[in-house]
Scaffold this motif. Structure first.
Motif, PDB file in Angstrom:
ATOM      1  N   ALA A   1       3.734  11.071   3.081  1.00 49.13           N
ATOM      2  CA  ALA A   1       2.627  12.454   4.001  1.00 49.13           C
ATOM      3  C   ALA A   1       2.329  11.765   5.352  1.00 49.13           C
ATOM      4  O   ALA A   1       1.958  11.922   6.904  1.00 49.13           O
ATOM      5  CB  ALA A   1       1.545  12.692   3.178  1.00 49.13           C
ATOM      6  N   ALA A   2       1.955  10.317   5.254  1.00 46.33           N
ATOM      7  CA  ALA A   2       1.161   9.818   5.857  1.00 46.33           C
ATOM      8  C   ALA A   2       3.112   9.454   7.031  1.00 46.33           C
ATOM      9  O   ALA A   2       2.369   9.871   8.714  1.00 46.33           O
ATOM     10  CB  ALA A   2       1.172   8.408   6.057  1.00 46.33           C
ATOM     11  N   VAL A   3       3.688   9.288   7.321  1.00 46.79           N
ATOM     12  CA  VAL A   3       4.446   9.438   7.936  1.00 46.79           C
ATOM     13  C   VAL A   3       4.961  11.138   8.607  1.00 46.79           C
ATOM     14  O   VAL A   3       4.956  10.965   9.965  1.00 46.79           O
ATOM     15  CB  VAL A   3       5.910   8.939   7.761  1.00 46.79           C
ATOM     16  CG1 VAL A   3       7.044   8.982   9.036  1.00 46.79           C
ATOM     17  CG2 VAL A   3       6.219   7.266   7.390  1.00 46.79           C
ATOM     18  N   GLU A   4       4.999  11.847   7.723  1.00 42.72           N
ATOM     19  CA  GLU A   4       5.195  12.709   8.860  1.00 42.72           C
ATOM     20  C   GLU A   4       4.189  12.937   9.301  1.00 42.72           C
ATOM     21  O   GLU A   4       4.067  13.528  11.001  1.00 42.72           O
ATOM     22  CB  GLU A   4       4.952  14.240   8.119  1.00 42.72           C
ATOM     23  CG  GLU A   4       6.151  14.579   7.291  1.00 42.72           C
ATOM     24  CD  GLU A   4       6.672  15.508   5.733  1.00 42.72           C
ATOM     25  OE1 GLU A   4       5.230  15.355   4.964  1.00 42.72           O
ATOM     26  OE2 GLU A   4       7.201  16.040   4.919  1.00 42.72           O
TER      27      GLU A   4
ATOM     28  N   PRO B   1      -2.527   6.768  10.269  1.00 38.73           N
ATOM     29  CA  PRO B   1      -1.919   8.048  11.483  1.00 38.73           C
ATOM     30  C   PRO B   1      -2.262   8.122  12.405  1.00 38.73           C
ATOM     31  O   PRO B   1      -1.520   7.716  13.456  1.00 38.73           O
ATOM     32  CB  PRO B   1      -0.548   9.163  10.892  1.00 38.73           C
ATOM     33  CG  PRO B   1      -1.259   9.031   9.030  1.00 38.73           C
ATOM     34  CD  PRO B   1      -2.407   7.985   8.420  1.00 38.73           C
ATOM     35  N   HIS B   2      -3.990   8.593  12.763  1.00 39.64           N
ATOM     36  CA  HIS B   2      -3.922   8.926  13.580  1.00 39.64           C
ATOM     37  C   HIS B   2      -4.372   7.140  14.739  1.00 39.64           C
ATOM     38  O   HIS B   2      -4.152   7.053  15.955  1.00 39.64           O
ATOM     39  CB  HIS B   2      -5.389   9.609  13.376  1.00 39.64           C
ATOM     40  CG  HIS B   2      -5.693   9.685  14.795  1.00 39.64           C
ATOM     41  ND1 HIS B   2      -5.730  10.791  15.990  1.00 39.64           N
ATOM     42  CD2 HIS B   2      -7.281   9.343  15.645  1.00 39.64           C
ATOM     43  CE1 HIS B   2      -6.529  10.143  17.039  1.00 39.64           C
ATOM     44  NE2 HIS B   2      -7.113   9.396  16.808  1.00 39.64           N
ATOM     45  N   GLU B   3      -4.707   6.252  13.985  1.00 36.05           N
ATOM     46  CA  GLU B   3      -5.364   5.336  14.988  1.00 36.05           C
ATOM     47  C   GLU B   3      -4.162   4.228  14.994  1.00 36.05           C
ATOM     48  O   GLU B   3      -3.804   3.611  15.668  1.00 36.05           O
ATOM     49  CB  GLU B   3      -5.663   4.529  13.430  1.00 36.05           C
ATOM     50  CG  GLU B   3      -6.126   2.497  13.709  1.00 36.05           C
ATOM     51  CD  GLU B   3      -7.310   3.089  14.349  1.00 36.05           C
ATOM     52  OE1 GLU B   3      -8.553   3.132  13.836  1.00 36.05           O
ATOM     53  OE2 GLU B   3      -7.166   1.065  14.573  1.00 36.05           O
ATOM     54  N   PHE B   4      -2.640   4.592  14.244  1.00 34.24           N
ATOM     55  CA  PHE B   4      -1.416   3.736  14.178  1.00 34.24           C
ATOM     56  C   PHE B   4      -1.089   4.549  16.026  1.00 34.24           C
ATOM     57  O   PHE B   4      -0.154   3.971  16.780  1.00 34.24           O
ATOM     58  CB  PHE B   4      -0.739   3.943  13.357  1.00 34.24           C
ATOM     59  CG  PHE B   4       0.769   2.508  13.776  1.00 34.24           C
ATOM     60  CD1 PHE B   4       0.679   2.027  14.000  1.00 34.24           C
ATOM     61  CD2 PHE B   4       2.050   3.693  13.291  1.00 34.24           C
ATOM     62  CE1 PHE B   4       1.868   0.773  14.272  1.00 34.24           C
ATOM     63  CE2 PHE B   4       2.839   2.744  13.150  1.00 34.24           C
ATOM     64  CZ  PHE B   4       3.123   1.196  14.159  1.00 34.24           C
TER      65      PHE B   4
ATOM     66  N   ASN C   1       0.994  -1.724   0.117  1.00 33.07           N
ATOM     67  CA  ASN C   1      -0.046   0.013  -0.249  1.00 33.07           C
ATOM     68  C   ASN C   1       0.810   0.740  -0.077  1.00 33.07           C
ATOM     69  O   ASN C   1       2.503   0.804   0.582  1.00 33.07           O
ATOM     70  CB  ASN C   1      -0.388  -0.238   0.978  1.00 33.07           C
ATOM     71  CG  ASN C   1      -1.844  -1.047   1.536  1.00 33.07           C
ATOM     72  OD1 ASN C   1      -2.587  -1.125   0.402  1.00 33.07           O
ATOM     73  ND2 ASN C   1      -1.730  -1.580   2.428  1.00 33.07           N
ATOM     74  N   MET C   2       0.056   2.483  -0.236  1.00 34.98           N
ATOM     75  CA  MET C   2       0.875   3.816  -0.750  1.00 34.98           C
ATOM     76  C   MET C   2       2.245   3.577  -1.356  1.00 34.98           C
ATOM     77  O   MET C   2       2.795   3.026  -1.211  1.00 34.98           O
ATOM     78  CB  MET C   2       1.445   3.911   1.018  1.00 34.98           C
ATOM     79  CG  MET C   2       1.149   3.765   2.429  1.00 34.98           C
ATOM     80  SD  MET C   2       0.583   5.074   2.756  1.00 34.98           S
ATOM     81  CE  MET C   2       0.308   5.319   4.809  1.00 34.98           C
ATOM     82  N   THR C   3       2.140   4.757  -2.245  1.00 37.64           N
ATOM     83  CA  THR C   3       2.900   5.492  -2.816  1.00 37.64           C
ATOM     84  C   THR C   3       3.989   5.491  -1.995  1.00 37.64           C
ATOM     85  O   THR C   3       4.114   6.296  -1.123  1.00 37.64           O
ATOM     86  CB  THR C   3       1.917   6.963  -4.111  1.00 37.64           C
ATOM     87  OG1 THR C   3       2.345   7.925  -3.286  1.00 37.64           O
ATOM     88  CG2 THR C   3       1.241   6.386  -5.395  1.00 37.64           C
ATOM     89  N   ILE C   4       5.006   6.578  -2.770  1.00 34.56           N
ATOM     90  CA  ILE C   4       6.257   6.826  -1.824  1.00 34.56           C
ATOM     91  C   ILE C   4       5.358   8.777  -1.615  1.00 34.56           C
ATOM     92  O   ILE C   4       5.287   9.064  -0.629  1.00 34.56           O
ATOM     93  CB  ILE C   4       7.366   7.787  -3.045  1.00 34.56           C
ATOM     94  CG1 ILE C   4       7.647   6.102  -3.415  1.00 34.56           C
ATOM     95  CG2 ILE C   4       8.326   7.959  -2.161  1.00 34.56           C
ATOM     96  CD1 ILE C   4       8.791   6.586  -4.727  1.00 34.56           C
TER      97      ILE C   4
ATOM     98  N   PRO D   1       7.272   0.676   5.508  1.00 42.62           N
ATOM     99  CA  PRO D   1       7.077   0.558   4.210  1.00 42.62           C
ATOM    100  C   PRO D   1       6.941  -0.282   2.912  1.00 42.62           C
ATOM    101  O   PRO D   1       8.726  -1.558   3.273  1.00 42.62           O
ATOM    102  CB  PRO D   1       7.388   1.465   3.773  1.00 42.62           C
ATOM    103  CG  PRO D   1       8.482   2.427   4.403  1.00 42.62           C
ATOM    104  CD  PRO D   1       8.100   0.483   5.276  1.00 42.62           C
ATOM    105  N   PRO D   2       6.290   0.117   2.088  1.00 37.95           N
ATOM    106  CA  PRO D   2       6.898  -0.590   0.983  1.00 37.95           C
ATOM    107  C   PRO D   2       8.832   0.010   0.119  1.00 37.95           C
ATOM    108  O   PRO D   2       9.118   0.641   0.872  1.00 37.95           O
ATOM    109  CB  PRO D   2       6.016  -0.762  -0.424  1.00 37.95           C
ATOM    110  CG  PRO D   2       5.175   0.158  -0.045  1.00 37.95           C
ATOM    111  CD  PRO D   2       6.221   0.596   1.567  1.00 37.95           C
ATOM    112  N   ALA D   3       9.374  -1.459  -0.321  1.00 40.17           N
ATOM    113  CA  ALA D   3      10.409  -1.298  -0.544  1.00 40.17           C
ATOM    114  C   ALA D   3      10.925   0.518  -1.446  1.00 40.17           C
ATOM    115  O   ALA D   3      11.977   0.607  -0.945  1.00 40.17           O
ATOM    116  CB  ALA D   3      11.316  -2.430  -1.765  1.00 40.17           C
TER     117      ALA D   3
END
Ligand code: PGA
Length: 263
Positions: free
Chosen positions: A21-24, A253-256, A13-16, A42-44
């Motif tokens: 954005a999620a990590v920030e 991000p909030h749930e995690f 899941n997730m583009t770069i 994350p994905p490789a």
């Protein structure tokens, strides 16, 4: 006293751009949670970019898998050297989706052919990870049919024995084991917290008899399989559960960050 560890497995899941954005958003939310080790897998394709974002924080980077050969004609594979260069200090190994079950509850000839990972290849990967000083997060767990046949402990024990066979205990100081019942992954069906606690305790006993007391004390035994903010508190309060390997719920991000807070 073992520190709790919470790892987010983002799968495919997730583009770069989405991953960054999620990590920030996530780093801001967990800034004060220094008592917990947090790992994002994350994905490789996104490893290198995410490493630039987390390198100055206490969030660590993990890969979802890595191949054991150093280099060569292995189309599509990513080596341990390559994930290390991209910044990974953890790596998931033996996830049920790479053991050939590919997210299905049972193994069929069709699903086996996707990855077909065995205890032997998992063992080779763990040896290579150790050589590169990357902490393995070894996944073990039974299918629904195995649970219904009363074989949970037998299957998990055999997976541990196969994955760790012949490896010197002193080399496994960074090992974590995630108990991930296959029937609980991505299904919304969490393993009852008492039962998850029992199996995690059995895993620690098994580590003790296979590798000795020091590793049994230092290894983190995690639970994974439909962990969410709403059930993580109860799971992480169990004495034998040292944290979680979180799939779907780690994409938000909030749930995690709520899950990390509960750890
Ligand atoms: P899930 O996945 O949390 O989406 O069930 C867990 C995992 O596969 O590690």
């Amino acid at each position: 006293m073992r520190r709790k560890l919470v790892a987010g497995n983002w799968k495919m899941n997730m583009t770069i751009a989405e991953a960054c954005a999620a990590v920030e958003a996530f780093i801001d939310a967990v800034e004060l949670r220094h008592m917990v080790d947090v790992v994002i897998c994350p994905p490789a394709t996104a490893l290198h970019s995410i490493f630039q974002l987390v390198r100055k924080s206490h969030v660590a980077l993990g890969a979802q898998d890595a191949f054991w050969m150093e280099k060569g004609a292995f189309t599509g594979q990513v080596s341990v050297t390559q994930i290390a260069e991209a910044g990974a200090s953890f790596c998931i190994v033996g996830h049920s989706e790479t053991r050939g079950k590919f997210g299905k509850l049972e193994v069929t000839p069709e699903t086996l052919s996707f990855f077909a990972e065995t205890d032997h290849t998992i063992n080779l990967k763990i040896r290579t990870l150790i050589y590169h000083d990357i902490a393995p997060i070894l996944c073990v767990g039974e299918t629904l049919a195995e649970r219904e046949a009363g074989k949970t402990d037998e299957i998990v024990r055999a997976q541990l024995v196969g994955a760790l066979e012949g490896i010197e205990p002193a080399e496994l100081m960074k090992l974590s084991v995630a108990y991930e019942p296959v029937w609980a992954i991505g299904t919304g069906k969490t393993c009852d917290s008492d039962e998850a606690n029992r199996v995690c305790g059995m895993i620690r006993d098994q580590l003790n008899s296979l590798l000795g007391e020091e590793i049994a004390d230092s290894a983190r035994v995690l639970y994974g399989g439909s962990v969410k903010a709403s059930n993580s508190k109860e799971l992480f309060h169990q004495p034998n559960i040292d944290g979680g390997l979180v799939g779907g719920a780690s994409l938000d991000p909030h749930e995690f960050s709520e899950i990390v807070r509960h750890a």
